[in-house]
Design a protein around this motif. Structure first.
Motif, mmCIF file in Angstrom:
data_model
loop_
_atom_site.group_PDB
_atom_site.id
_atom_site.type_symbol
_atom_site.label_atom_id
_atom_site.label_comp_id
_atom_site.label_asym_id
_atom_site.label_seq_id
_atom_site.Cartn_x
_atom_site.Cartn_y
_atom_site.Cartn_z
ATOM 1 N N LEU A 6 0.865 -1.182 0.000
ATOM 2 C CA LEU A 6 0.000 0.000 0.000
ATOM 3 C C LEU A 6 0.893 1.220 0.000
ATOM 4 N N GLY A 7 0.798 2.019 -1.025
ATOM 5 C CA GLY A 7 1.613 3.217 -1.130
ATOM 6 C C GLY A 7 2.995 2.923 -1.675
ATOM 7 N N LEU A 30 1.643 7.360 5.482
ATOM 8 C CA LEU A 30 1.204 6.142 6.154
ATOM 9 C C LEU A 30 2.185 5.741 7.253
ATOM 10 N N ARG A 78 6.504 5.707 4.029
ATOM 11 C CA ARG A 78 5.557 5.127 3.069
ATOM 12 C C ARG A 78 4.433 6.132 2.859
ATOM 13 N N LEU A 80 0.876 7.286 0.606
ATOM 14 C CA LEU A 80 -0.256 6.943 -0.239
ATOM 15 C C LEU A 80 -0.487 8.113 -1.185
#
Length: 120
Positions: A6-7, A30, A78, A80
């Motif tokens: 994710l991301g 994130l 990280r 998104l």
């Protein structure tokens, strides 16, 4: 930069985007931390440090202008990525999100105003 589940991951010291570049999306942190840097006359000034849950680059969603600052990862981070279509879809699902974003932007303008007044 590594692709993740994710991301996207940015390593410490890596540039997410540079001041003056074109933008079409915003970012949500994130994990990790980034710094917002302004460049003027060859000098770099840290404007802010943003942490997990913070967002940046939102001006690209609302207007087609060059990025007003450089974003650099202060740690492995990280992010998104959210484009305009995804943003508008999310606002339709949760209208209170629009209020939270305006609230954050209002706080940022207030801090910038205080900083400018302190300089004069």
């Amino acid at each position: 930069m590594k692709a993740g589940s994710l991301g996207k991951e940015y390593l410490e010291g890596e540039i997410v985007f540079r001041q003056g570049s074109e933008g079409e999306c915003m970012f949500v942190i994130l994990e990790g931390q980034v710094e917002v840097i302004s460049e003027s006359d060859g000098k770099f000034v840290r404007i802010a440090v943003l942490d997990k849950g913070d967002f940046f680059g939102e001006m690209a969603i609302f207007q087609k202008e060059a990025r007003t600052a450089t974003i650099r990862a202060l740690a492995d981070t990280r992010l998104l990525t959210i484009d305009k279509k995804a943003f508008l879809s999310r606002i339709e699902e949760d209208p209170s999100l629009a209020f939270r974003i305006v609230e954050t932007l209002s706080r940022r303008v207030g801090k910038m105003t205080q900083a400018l007044l302190a300089k004069n």
